[in-house]
Every structure is written in structure tokens, then in C-alpha cells.
Scaffold this active site. Structure first.
Site, PDB file in Angstrom:
ATOM      1  N   SER A 185       0.821  -1.252   0.133  1.00  0.00           N
ATOM      2  CA  SER A 185       0.059  -0.056   0.136  1.00  0.00           C
ATOM      3  C   SER A 185       0.905   1.234   0.049  1.00  0.00           C
ATOM      4  CB  SER A 185      -0.980  -0.041   1.196  1.00  0.00           C
ATOM      5  OG  SER A 185      -0.219  -0.280   2.402  1.00  0.00           O
ATOM      6  N   HIS A 213      -5.196  -3.986  -2.277  1.00  0.00           N
ATOM      7  CA  HIS A 213      -4.824  -2.889  -3.299  1.00  0.00           C
ATOM      8  C   HIS A 213      -4.836  -3.412  -4.786  1.00  0.00           C
ATOM      9  CE1 HIS A 213      -4.170   0.572  -0.548  1.00  0.00           C
ATOM     10  NE2 HIS A 213      -3.952  -0.540   0.248  1.00  0.00           N
ATOM     11  N   LYS A 244     -11.458  -0.222  -1.526  1.00  0.00           N
ATOM     12  CA  LYS A 244     -10.810   0.531  -2.175  1.00  0.00           C
ATOM     13  C   LYS A 244     -11.357   0.314  -3.863  1.00  0.00           C
ATOM     14  CE  LYS A 244      -7.260  -0.598   0.984  1.00  0.00           C
ATOM     15  NZ  LYS A 244      -7.362   0.518   1.888  1.00  0.00           N
TER      16      LYS A 244
HETATM   17  C1  LIG Z   1      -3.040  -4.132   2.747  1.00  0.00           C
HETATM   18  C2  LIG Z   1      -4.142  -3.813   3.570  1.00  0.00           C
HETATM   19  N1  LIG Z   1      -4.900  -4.603   4.009  1.00  0.00           N
HETATM   20  C3  LIG Z   1      -6.205  -4.484   4.770  1.00  0.00           C
HETATM   21  C4  LIG Z   1      -6.544  -3.137   4.870  1.00  0.00           C
HETATM   22  C5  LIG Z   1      -7.778  -2.857   5.671  1.00  0.00           C
HETATM   23  O1  LIG Z   1      -8.881  -2.667   4.690  1.00  0.00           O
HETATM   24  P1  LIG Z   1     -10.127  -1.865   5.373  1.00  0.00           P
HETATM   25  O2  LIG Z   1      -9.973  -0.402   5.131  1.00  0.00           O
HETATM   26  O3  LIG Z   1     -11.352  -2.562   4.544  1.00  0.00           O
HETATM   27  O4  LIG Z   1     -10.510  -2.055   6.752  1.00  0.00           O
HETATM   28  C6  LIG Z   1      -5.753  -1.928   4.166  1.00  0.00           C
HETATM   29  C7  LIG Z   1      -6.262  -0.692   4.236  1.00  0.00           C
HETATM   30  O5  LIG Z   1      -5.644   0.294   4.112  1.00  0.00           O
HETATM   31  C8  LIG Z   1      -4.820  -2.547   3.472  1.00  0.00           C
HETATM   32  O6  LIG Z   1      -3.965  -1.423   2.823  1.00  0.00           O
END
Ligand SMILES: Cc1ncc(COP(=O)(O)O)c(C=O)c1O
Length: 421
Positions: A185, A213, A244
């Protein structure tokens, strides 16, 4: 003594942000106009830090589906699926996800954070080892901690280091869970899943890939990096989010493990929280159908290439090869805060990330592209970066030679080219 004493360093750091800068932790969007525009502090602003990769938040199909579900099913479920019952929409969404990924099972969570928390903490307990890429998201670390497994970090995107650490574990190393991401990310770099899958096979470990992502962004039908690199058969658990590319909120895990369904009865972050409301479920289903069928990925990657190439030409130091996350590295935190602040005042919103939330020592001005960005918006973003970068003396007055930039971009975009194919 005060319970809050431990936060003094953070309170001080916040108070000592450059006086001439906006507060990066307190941005308030007065009005959202579209996936790529908002009014912030009264200013018309281009949004280049939303993770809204496909721009589906205002698409009429998920909007219409959400409106209808809201009317038919009400504003919320007011409880957990285990206690209050599962709605038909939850089941339908899980079936859609299982079909989309070609897997036997899918479980939907209220966020992606909870998906990682639930699955990781339940699969790996105090007697287990989890090997995680050092750049993994906080939700993965928190899932590891909640379960109490022994956490071993391996060097970012380094399959040889993963191999070395598994070899060292020797006999202790049965039922090991390896956790990595598809696209990371912060820097936007892509996992070498083929190499990681080979190590997984060698040691008979389980592999989980968080495609938060990369869902909708990579792979022939948008399933992510595992699909892009042809290793889906080696991935035991795929985790993702609806926050996203899917443009709403929620998380999920898919798997073909024959005992996967038992997790519903043992995962606390699934059992002890309210389930997704009908409108969210309906918009997620509609967006998933669009991801399967549309050419939005091509637009997204064209925008990613344009921004990446433009930033390189301006002479910025970038976090990774071309991807829909373009992270500009800035060495000093104060420079990064001032830069970010000037961008905002000039009508461009990006994410500011500072150590220790970044990999390495640099701060990042993190841009994420959207399929809905127009060429004019990309030009404006580049123009503002150029003028602010020069004013703060962070780039030279002369753009890098076009030929240089072109060579650099063609060197750095093999995955990008494949993803649009
Ligand atoms: C790699 C990754 N996993 C999980 C999440 C968590 O997602 P959520 O926004 O649905 O809680 C994110 C959020 O930024 C992320 O970048």
C-alpha cells in the site's frame, strides 16, 4: 501520572509541525463532488489519494443497487450474523466472491481490517509460526498479535530471505502460515508471488495473500497479483477489502480449504461485531460485477503510467516501479509536511505518510490513481508537483531528459503492461 503521559512524544511532534503548514491529520472534506474532486477548505481540489482505483463510488449501478437495498432492507442489520441472522444479501455476496475467485468458500467481514484480524488470529495460535513480509499492513500485524503466534518477519519482497528463515525453523516449522500482500500500500510495489509460492511449496507451508490494493487492479479478470502471476493454485487464503476498488466498505476471505467454513464459528472479529448493512452489500455486489466486465483497469493503468512517467521526468525519487500507487520520497519530515501542505493549498490532495508509518526512513507523498482521472487532472497534478518541488528546492529547474525518462519507464513497467492486457 496520567494515562495519557505515554502519548507525550506524539502530542509534542504534532504540536511542532511546521507553523506555516496545514495539519495533515485533520483534513476535512467539505463536499465530495466526484471520485476525483472535492471541496476542501472552500477550495476545489483534485483527489489523488483515495484508493478509489476504479472510481466506482459514484457509478450509477452500485448507487442504484444500494438505494434499492436501503429501501427494501433498512439502514442496518443491528447485529452479528451469528446472533441476529444472515441476510440473503450476505449469502449472495459470498457466492459472488467465491465465483469471482473460482474458490469453494468466501466469508464476508465488516472491514478488511477485521478480515485479517479474524482469519490470521484464528488460523495461527500460540503454538504456530507466522512468517510475514516486513512491509505488511498493520491489520496483518494485529491479526498475528491477537492470535498469539510467533511472528517472524522476512525482508520485504525477498523470497530467498523467506526460504532462509523457514530453513532455520527446521522441525518446528509445520503448519506455518506465510502472509504477504499483492500490491503494497505505501510504495505501490508488487510481490514476487511466483518465487514466494515456490518457497511455500518447498516447505509445505500455507500461503495467505492480502490483495487489498490489487483486487480490480491486476490480473486478467481483476482477481489481483496471484492471478497476474499465475499462482492462484498455490494461494490457500486470499483476503481483500471493499474499501478500495470496490468503492464501499467491508472485507472478505476466500479459500478452497475443505474446513474453511468452521471459521465462522470461531473467529471473534466475525462473530462479535455487526454485519454489513444491506445497502453496502448491494453496492459491493454491483461493483464486483463491473470489475468482472469492464475495461476500467486499462484506464487506471494508462493514468498510472502517465503520472509515474511524469514524476520521473520531473526528477522525483519514486518508491517503486509503475503501479496505481505512486509514492514520492522526501527525506526530511518537515519538507514533506510543507510540500504536502502546498499541494493542498494549490488544489491537489495526496496522502502524507511519515516514519515510522513508512517503510524505510523517507516520508512519502503518496498518490493513488483512479480510472476516472482525466488527462487534464494528471497534468494539473504534475504541474503543481513541479512548481511546489522547485519552490521548496527539492527538484532541479531542468526536467530529466525525455529519453532518459522513457527508458526508465519502459524498464519499470512489465507488470503494468501485462495488467492491462
Ligand atoms: C493491505 C491492506 N490490508 C487491509 C486493509 C484494511 O482494509 P479496510 O479499510 O477494509 O479495513 C488495508 C487498508 O488500508 C490495506 O492496505
Amino acid at each position: 501520572m496520567d494515562l495519557f503521559d505515554k502519548f507525550s512524544p506524539i502530542i509534542d511532534a504534532h504540536a511542532n509541525l511546521p507553523a506555516d503548514a496545514e495539519d495533515p491529520f485533520n483534513v476535512s472534506m467539505d463536499k465530495i463532488l466526484s471520485p476525483t474532486e472535492a471541496i476542501i477548505k472552500g477550495r476545489h481540489t483534485i483527489l489523488a489519494g483515495t484508493n478509489n482505483y476504479l472510481g466506482l463510488t459514484f457509478d450509477e449501478r452500485p448507487l442504484k443497487a444500494a438505494h434499492a437495498a436501503l429501501d427494501a432492507g433498512g439502514t442496518g442489520t443491528t447485529g452479528s450474523r451469528v446472533l441476529n441472522g444472515t441476510y440473503a444479501g450476505h449469502k449472495a455476496l459470498e457466492q459472488d466472491l467465491a465465483d469471482f475467485y473460482g474458490q469453494q468458500h468466501a466469508i464476508v467481514f465488516s472491514t478488511g481490517y477485521q478480515a485479517n484480524l479474524g482469519v490470521i488470529s484464528t488460523l495461527a495460535g500460540p503454538k504456530n509460526f507466522i512468517l510475514i513480509d516486513s512491509d505488511c499492513h498493520a491489520s496483518i500485524y494485529d491479526g498475528c498479535r491477537l492470535g498469539g503466534a510467533t511472528i517472524i518477519r522476512f525482508r520485504h519482497n525477498d523470497a530467498a530471505d523467506l526460504d532462509k528463515r523457514l530453513r532455520r525453523l527446521g522441525e518446528q516449522g509445520s503448519n506455518i502460515l506465510i502472509v504477504v500482500e499483492g500490491i503494497y500500500s505505501m510504495l505501490g510495489d508488487i510481490a514476487p508471488l511466483r518465487e514466494i509460492a515456490a518457497v511455500k511449496r518447498k516447505y509445505g507451508a500455507y500461503l495467505m495473500v492480502d490483495e487489498a490494493h490489487s483486487l480490480g487492479v491486476m490480473g486478467k479478470t481483476g482477481r489481483g497479483v496471484a492471478q497476474e502471476q499465475g499462482v492462484e493454485a498455490d494461494v490457500d487464503f486470499i483476503v481483500g477489502t471493499f474499501s478500495k476498488s470496490v468503492g464501499t466498505i467491508g472485507g472478505f476471505c476466500v479459500s478452497s480449504h475443505p474446513k474453511f467454513e468452521v471459521l465462522r464459528l470461531v473467529m471473534r472479529p466475525y462473530m462479535f461485531t455487526a454485519s454489513l448493512p444491506p445497502s453496502v452489500v448491494a453496492s459491493a455486489r454491483a461493483s464486483l460485477a463491473i470489475i468482472t466486465a469492464s475495461n476500467l483497469r486499462e484506464k487506471l493503468w494508462a493514468n498510472a503510467r502517465a503520472l509515474h512517467q511524469g514524476m520521473e521526468r520531473l526528477g522525483f525519487s519514486l518508491g517503486a516501479s509503475c503501479s496505481p500507487v505512486v509514492a514520492i520520497k522526501i527525506a526530511a519530515i518537515d519538507d514533506a509536511v510543507r510540500f504536502w501542505s502546498e499541494l493542498l493549498r494549490a488544489g491537489v490532495y495526496v496522502n502524507l505518510a511519515v516514519p515510522p508509518a513508512t517503510p524505510g526512513r523517507d516520508s512519502l507523498l503518496r498518490c493513488s490513481l483512479c480510472a476516472a482521472h482525466s488527462p487534464e487532472q494528471i497534468e494539473k497534478i504534475l504541474g503543481v508537483f513541479q512548481s511546489v518541488g522547485r519552490r521548496l528546492d527539492l527538484i532541479s529547474e531542468t526536467p530529466r531528459d525525455d529519453a532518459d525518462a522513457k527508458t526508465a519507464v519502459s524498464r519499470s513497467t512489465p507488470d503494468a503492461a501485462a495488467a492491462t492486457g
